[in-house]
Enzyme design. Structure first.
Site, mmCIF file in Angstrom:
data_model
loop_
_atom_site.group_PDB
_atom_site.id
_atom_site.type_symbol
_atom_site.label_atom_id
_atom_site.label_comp_id
_atom_site.label_asym_id
_atom_site.label_seq_id
_atom_site.Cartn_x
_atom_site.Cartn_y
_atom_site.Cartn_z
ATOM 1 N N ASP A 70 0.821 -1.214 0.000
ATOM 2 C CA ASP A 70 0.000 0.000 0.000
ATOM 3 C C ASP A 70 0.856 1.266 0.000
ATOM 4 O O ASP A 70 0.389 2.331 -0.403
ATOM 5 C CB ASP A 70 -0.912 0.026 1.236
ATOM 6 C CG ASP A 70 -2.122 -0.878 1.066
ATOM 7 O OD1 ASP A 70 -2.342 -1.346 -0.064
ATOM 8 O OD2 ASP A 70 -2.832 -1.109 2.064
ATOM 9 N N HIS A 112 -2.808 8.584 8.040
ATOM 10 C CA HIS A 112 -2.659 7.185 8.456
ATOM 11 C C HIS A 112 -1.266 6.865 8.996
ATOM 12 O O HIS A 112 -1.096 5.848 9.672
ATOM 13 C CB HIS A 112 -2.953 6.236 7.287
ATOM 14 C CG HIS A 112 -4.361 6.270 6.806
ATOM 15 N ND1 HIS A 112 -5.439 6.109 7.642
ATOM 16 C CD2 HIS A 112 -4.883 6.446 5.551
ATOM 17 C CE1 HIS A 112 -6.562 6.181 6.937
ATOM 18 N NE2 HIS A 112 -6.250 6.394 5.671
ATOM 19 N N GLY A 120 -1.509 3.088 4.386
ATOM 20 C CA GLY A 120 -2.515 3.705 3.518
ATOM 21 C C GLY A 120 -2.012 4.861 2.680
ATOM 22 O O GLY A 120 -2.620 5.927 2.664
ATOM 23 N N ASP A 147 -12.350 12.868 5.722
ATOM 24 C CA ASP A 147 -11.945 11.830 4.776
ATOM 25 C C ASP A 147 -12.875 10.626 4.948
ATOM 26 O O ASP A 147 -13.424 10.403 6.026
ATOM 27 C CB ASP A 147 -10.499 11.439 5.100
ATOM 28 C CG ASP A 147 -9.816 10.641 4.010
ATOM 29 O OD1 ASP A 147 -10.198 9.472 3.827
ATOM 30 O OD2 ASP A 147 -8.896 11.167 3.363
ATOM 31 N N HIS A 149 -11.953 7.650 5.127
ATOM 32 C CA HIS A 149 -11.249 6.713 5.997
ATOM 33 C C HIS A 149 -11.005 7.335 7.368
ATOM 34 O O HIS A 149 -10.809 8.546 7.489
ATOM 35 C CB HIS A 149 -9.898 6.308 5.378
ATOM 36 C CG HIS A 149 -10.018 5.663 4.044
ATOM 37 N ND1 HIS A 149 -9.832 6.359 2.857
ATOM 38 C CD2 HIS A 149 -10.319 4.390 3.684
ATOM 39 C CE1 HIS A 149 -9.996 5.536 1.833
ATOM 40 N NE2 HIS A 149 -10.299 4.328 2.311
ATOM 41 N N ASP A 235 -11.949 11.807 -0.813
ATOM 42 C CA ASP A 235 -12.466 10.484 -1.186
ATOM 43 C C ASP A 235 -13.839 10.223 -0.595
ATOM 44 O O ASP A 235 -14.427 9.163 -0.831
ATOM 45 C CB ASP A 235 -11.492 9.374 -0.790
ATOM 46 C CG ASP A 235 -10.991 9.496 0.632
ATOM 47 O OD1 ASP A 235 -11.511 10.344 1.376
ATOM 48 O OD2 ASP A 235 -10.061 8.746 1.007
ATOM 49 N N TYR A 274 -9.262 9.896 -5.031
ATOM 50 C CA TYR A 274 -8.669 9.055 -6.063
ATOM 51 C C TYR A 274 -9.355 9.194 -7.416
ATOM 52 O O TYR A 274 -8.999 8.490 -8.351
ATOM 53 C CB TYR A 274 -8.649 7.595 -5.568
ATOM 54 C CG TYR A 274 -8.007 7.532 -4.202
ATOM 55 C CD1 TYR A 274 -6.631 7.604 -4.071
ATOM 56 C CD2 TYR A 274 -8.784 7.522 -3.047
ATOM 57 C CE1 TYR A 274 -6.031 7.628 -2.822
ATOM 58 C CE2 TYR A 274 -8.196 7.538 -1.796
ATOM 59 C CZ TYR A 274 -6.823 7.600 -1.686
ATOM 60 O OH TYR A 274 -6.234 7.636 -0.451
#
Length: 441
Positions: A70, A112, A120, A147, A149, A235, A274
């Site tokens: 990743d 992250h 990440g 985000d 995430h 995202d 992304y």
């Protein structure tokens, strides 16, 4: 996470003319010593040493530091980390020195990264480094993460302190990084200072606003932060290649607008995203929101204009995906979080102590030489007044120069006719945000 997103964003900012309302600074490169204010020495040394052509020599360390899948190794990795981290640290210093009310580093937001581990697509946690810098001057810092995430790296860094409150709105349940449960509330002195809002697929603008505004309002009332860091990961927008939310750019931007209304020093950073055409749209719009400027929906022509077809518009429409976040579910989350926030003492105090040295000097010490040509850095920092009508970038250097010759009557009459035929241009209102600082690559 490619820098191409920042290039596209910067190009839109230039062609919308928003750069005239900001001071623009080229990213400052954070040193290894500055990065080890949070990260371990051996991890930063590893990032400094690893390259695509010597990866075979670092097999065990790559596994130890979670680099390779990743978080791939690429040319210029350490410089990328320096620029990303340096932008957020420099922005924090500007806020500490009260040189800006709002600072933006769209190249940051890598939430992250852990103390000794990449995760990440994140290698160095610029957010943690920026918050540590803000804590030198501010007793309490609020971190907000929109985000898709969970902001696990930032939460983990401040999990046991009451000086930083971390509030994260994210997708939860069989989704990376797998943390951010409603029950994760902090530990020790930091108990109840981690606020997690676990959301389901398909959340739309109205549902998101129904949880964001009341929760942030209650956090502001209870925690009373002296500075705010807002991670604007894109995202969470509809149509993202890795996301699963259904927010429009306007819905995403309402979060920025709401936080800005509190008039607390604000550091805005980027993050995930992304579908790069939508990332650049979103961050351009949110820059305009931070400045209090309205920009048209018609995109200006840029070097990347073809990316925005077929409509070539700033704003995007939501999809028809199902919103799995029922009103009952969202109300349950809000009620539980309000109960947790009631357990907090209002505005925890901090013992007086000497202020540590700044991470960097944001202003040049040498005085300007009136006989030298203005350099590019000084031109970037110039903020245009609202009554400047010309689009010419260099007119400011020439407009006060007068010819030693008088104008010919016929020419003067012709110029007066042109001025009479020109349509009036409306002033934009000064909203107090014209000293926002963008750290752009």
């Amino acid at each position: 996470m490619k820098p191409h997103r920042m290039r596209m964003t910067h190009n839109l900012l230039l062609n919308y003319g928003l750069y005239r309302k900001m001071e623009i600074y080229r990213p400052y490169k954070a040193t290894g010593d500055e990065m080890t204010k949070f990260h371990s020495d051996d991890y930063i040394q590893f990032l400094r040493s690893i390259r695509p052509d010597n990866m075979s020599d670092y097999g065990k360390q790559m596994q130890r530091f979670n680099v390779g899948e990743d978080c791939p190794v690429f040319d210029g990795l350490f410089e990328f980390c320096q620029l990303s981290a340096g932008g957020s640290v420099a922005a924090a210093v500007k806020i500490n020195k009260q040189a800006s009310d709002i600072c933006i580093n769209w190249g940051g937001g890598l939430h992250h990264a852990k103390k000794s581990e990449a995760s990440g697509f994140c290698y160095v946690n610029d957010i943690v480094l920026g918050i540590l810098e803000l804590l030198k001057y501010h007793q309490r810092v609020l971190y907000i993460d929109i985000d898709v995430h969970h902001g696990d790296g930032v939460e983990e860094a401040f999990y046991t302190t009451d000086r930083v409150m971390c509030v994260s709105f994210h997708k939860y349940g069989e989704y990376f990084p797998g943390t951010g449960d409603l029950k994760d509330i902090g530990a020790g002195k930091g108990k109840y200072y981690s606020v997690n809002i676990p959301l389901r697929d398909g959340i739309d603008d109205d549902s998101y606003e129904s949880v964001f505004k009341p929760i942030i309002a209650k956090v502001m009332e209870t925690f009373q932060p002296n500075a705010v860091v807002l991670q604007c990961g894109a995202d969470s927008l509809t149509g993202d290649r890795l996301g699963c939310f259904n927010l429009t750019i306007k819905g995403h931007g309402k979060c920025v607008e709401f936080v800005k209304k509190y008039n607390i020093p604000l550091l805005m950073v980027g993050g995930g995203g992304y579908t790069i055409r939508n990332v650049s749209r979103c961050w351009t719009y949110e820059t305009a929101v931070a400045l209090g400027e309205e920009i048209p929906n018609e995109l200006p022509y840029t070097d990347y204009f073809e990316y925005f077809g077929p409509d070539f518009k700033l704003h995007i429409s939501p999809s028809n995906m199902t919103n799995q976040n029922t009103n009952e579910y969202l109300d349950k989350i809000k009620n539980q979080l309000f109960e947790n926030l009631r357990m907090l003492p209002h505005a925890p105090s901090v013992q007086m102590q000497a202020i540590p040295e700044d991470a960097m000097q944001v202003d040049r010490e040498d005085e300007d030489n009136p006989d030298s040509r203005q350099n590019q850095a000084d031109k970037d920092k110039r903020v245009s007044a609202n009554n400047e009508f010309s689009d010419s970038e260099d007119e400011g250097d020439r407009k006060e120069q007068k010819s030693h010759k008088g104008k010919k009557p016929r020419l003067e009459k012709f110029e007066n006719k042109i001025k009479a035929d020109e349509k009036p241009v409306e002033d934009t209102k000064d909203n107090g945000a014209s000293n926002a600082t963008a750290s752009a690559q």
